[in-house]
Design an enzyme around this catalytic site. Structure first.
Site, mmCIF file in Angstrom:
data_model
loop_
_atom_site.group_PDB
_atom_site.id
_atom_site.type_symbol
_atom_site.label_atom_id
_atom_site.label_comp_id
_atom_site.label_asym_id
_atom_site.label_seq_id
_atom_site.Cartn_x
_atom_site.Cartn_y
_atom_site.Cartn_z
ATOM 1 C CD GLU A 270 -3.729 -1.203 0.257
ATOM 2 O OE1 GLU A 270 -3.153 0.132 -0.407
ATOM 3 O OE2 GLU A 270 -3.867 -2.345 0.676
ATOM 4 C CB CYS A 304 -1.641 7.094 1.342
ATOM 5 S SG CYS A 304 -3.187 6.576 1.730
#
Ligand code: NAD
Length: 514
Positions: A270, A304
């Protein structure tokens, strides 16, 4: 700094007190040392001070933690999944009870404003609830066999030890996403949090150990190791770690992915994002501006999923920029623990330097920079910045990079194909959005030739995903999926079983042998 600071920032001693109170409330009796004593430096971006020294795990001790988790796996994998769910249910209760304590630690260590810190803990509670339900839904398929008297099916089994490596900006939620799901799947967990957030990690570990004790489970099903990349490397190179779930920068993923693959381990990556929103002529601009400002300036640009690019139709670009710039002017910047603050600090000086560097490059590329200046809070080592809006003449190299700070580049387009091309023209592929009231545009954006990202939203921003969906992104974001939907499959291994309940032995594909 221990004296009262300008602009009412708390003192380092205030922050230490808050940490002690929160850790005491969760029952952690960690040996917190004075700053400077050997160990991990636990600091706060609110003032830039080091608050405590936290015991650091040696590589040998990290190996011992894997030993314990591997030993615990032997019993845990055959514990019925709904019984495993009872542990996660108890963890969810404890997280609910200590929501405010954990949020305090998240604010102190990661600099998140209180409401976002509480939201992050809520996400932990939500994933526990999801995982408890999941513990009764680890379904396999039954498939029609081509042979008479045969049954063909898939069964799902626990993988083993899951190594969880997490980033500073979601210091508790990402651990919970992984741990809640891994535990109900029958895996055991060894967690290496960011070296920037060891205090929140101590609190989480205390709560999972308490949950284990409360339901009579060996606490070794979830272990914590603290340290920097060498401790992360100890996990990724250990063949007993069946799955490495690593969250962080693309740089980190480039190192972790091949090393885990080298030993045929599984990796769930991720990594960074470079998320855009397309704003079309039919968009509800009021709604778009609110969503863009939250996604771009919230968490001081340190998610993110932070929106880093707006791709605006040329007919509305001026109006949109005017409104975003006006909204930016009103954003309260400062101490994230104070009610009303919307933009807290950057995590450290390197982030600030990266931001200054990116803005200089963007200006040299012809970008028109609005905002982005340092906000003087009277603390030399704390970095508060005004979010920056940068109108770019085109998508130059700097726009392709993820600068982990609040910089929003604005590009313009005239036809939707070009807008989608711009959306997809960066190496990362995490989140994306379109603001439109035209169903054709919305559907096109989500279609196979639309956004290439793992998340493609309509009329909401790029950040703030719900746990019910699978979370993750494509290309340099790493391809991993965590959290809801069927992301649990990454934490299990699949066996295909064919059962012959006839007295014949027909071969598949009609093969005859003897
Ligand atoms: P980082 O890459 O510096 O560190 C992340 C973690 O990886 C830390 O625990 C670190 O110690 C560890 N690490 C670093 N190098 C390693 C190595 N070679 N081997 C093993 N472990 C290693 O990231 P950061 O600055 O903490 O976080 C910000 C980054 O994380 C941004 O790029 C952001 O987009 C990304 N992020 C992604 C997601 C997502 O779900 N896609 C979520 C949060 C953050």
């Amino acid at each position: 700094m221990t004296t009262m600071q300008k602009n009412n920032l708390p003192t380092a001693d205030d922050l230490r007190d808050r940490v002690r109170v929160a850790l005491q409330a969760v029952g952690a009796d960690a040996a917190l040392g004075e700053p400077g004593v050997s160990g991990l430096a636990a600091g706060s971006p609110i003032t830039g001070d080091v608050l405590f020294s936290v015991p650091e795990t040696s590589p040998a001790a990290a190996g011992a933690a894997v030993d314990e988790a591997a030993a615990a796996f032997a019993g845990w994998r055959t514990t019925p999944a709904p019984v495993r769910g009872a542990l996660v249910a108890r963890l969810g209760e404890l997280l609910t009870e200590h929501k405010a304590d954990l949020a305090t630690l998240v604010t102190v260590e990661a600099g998140k404003i209180s409401s976002e810190a509480l939201g992050e803990v809520q996400e932990m509670i939500d994933i526990c609830q999801f995982a408890v339900g999941l513990s009764r839904q680890l379904y396999g398929k039954t498939i029609a066999s081509e042979r008479p008297g045969h049954r063909l099916m898939e069964t799902w089994h626990p993988l083993g030890v899951v190594g969880v490596i997490t980033a500073f900006n979601f210091p508790v939620a990402v651990w919970a996403w992984n741990t809640a799901v891994a535990l109900v799947c029958g895996d055991t967990v060894v967690w290496k949090p960011s070296e920037l957030t060891p205090l929140t990690a101590i609190a989480c570990q205390t709560l999972i150990e308490r949950a284990c004790a409360d339901v009579g489970v060996d606490g070794s099903v979830s272990r914590l190791v603290q340290g920097g990349r060498d401790i992360g490397e100890a996990l990724i190179d250990d063949p007993r770690v069946a799955l490495v779930s690593a969250t962080g920068s693309v740089r980190m993923g480039r190192e972790v992915g091949p090393r885990v693959a080298q030993r045929f381990g599984k990796a769930l990556l991720e990594l960074g994002g470079n998320n855009a929103a397309i704003v079309t002529p039919s968009a509800d601009l009021d709604l778009a501006v609110r969503a863009i400002v939250f996604s771009a300036a919230g968490t001081a640009g340190q998610r993110c999923t932070t929106m880093r690019r707006v791709i605006a139709h040329s007919s509305i670009a001026d109006e949109l920029c005017r409104r975003i710039a006006a909204a930016y002017e009103t954003l309260p910047i400062g101490d994230p623990s104070v009610d009303g603050t919307l933009v807290g600090p950057l995590i450290h000086s390197r982030s600030y330097r990266d931001m200054v560097g990116a803005l200089q490059t963007a200006a040299a590329d012809g970008g028109e920079v609005i905002g982005g200046h340092r906000h003087d809070m009277g603390a030399e080592d704390a970095f508060y910045v005004a979010p920056a809006l940068v109108r770019m003449p085109g998508q130059t190299e700097v726009v392709h990079n993820e600068t982990f700070a609040p910089i929003l580049y604005v590009l313009t387009y005239d036809d939707l194909d070009t807008a989608i091309e711009l959306n997809n023209a960066v190496p990362q592929g995490l989140s994306s959005a379109i603001f439109t009231t035209d169903i054709r545009e919305a559907e096109r954006f989500m279609a196979a030739d639309g956004s290439d990202c793992g998340i493609a939203n309509v009329n909401i921003g790029t950040s703030g995903a719900e746990i019910g969906g699978a979370f993750g992104g494509e290309k340099e974001t790493g391809g991993g999926r965590e959290s809801g939907s069927d992301a649990w499959k990454a934490y299990m291994r699949r066996a295909t079983n064919t059962v012959n309940y006839s007295s014949e032995l027909p071969l598949a594909q009609g093969v005859r042998f003897g």
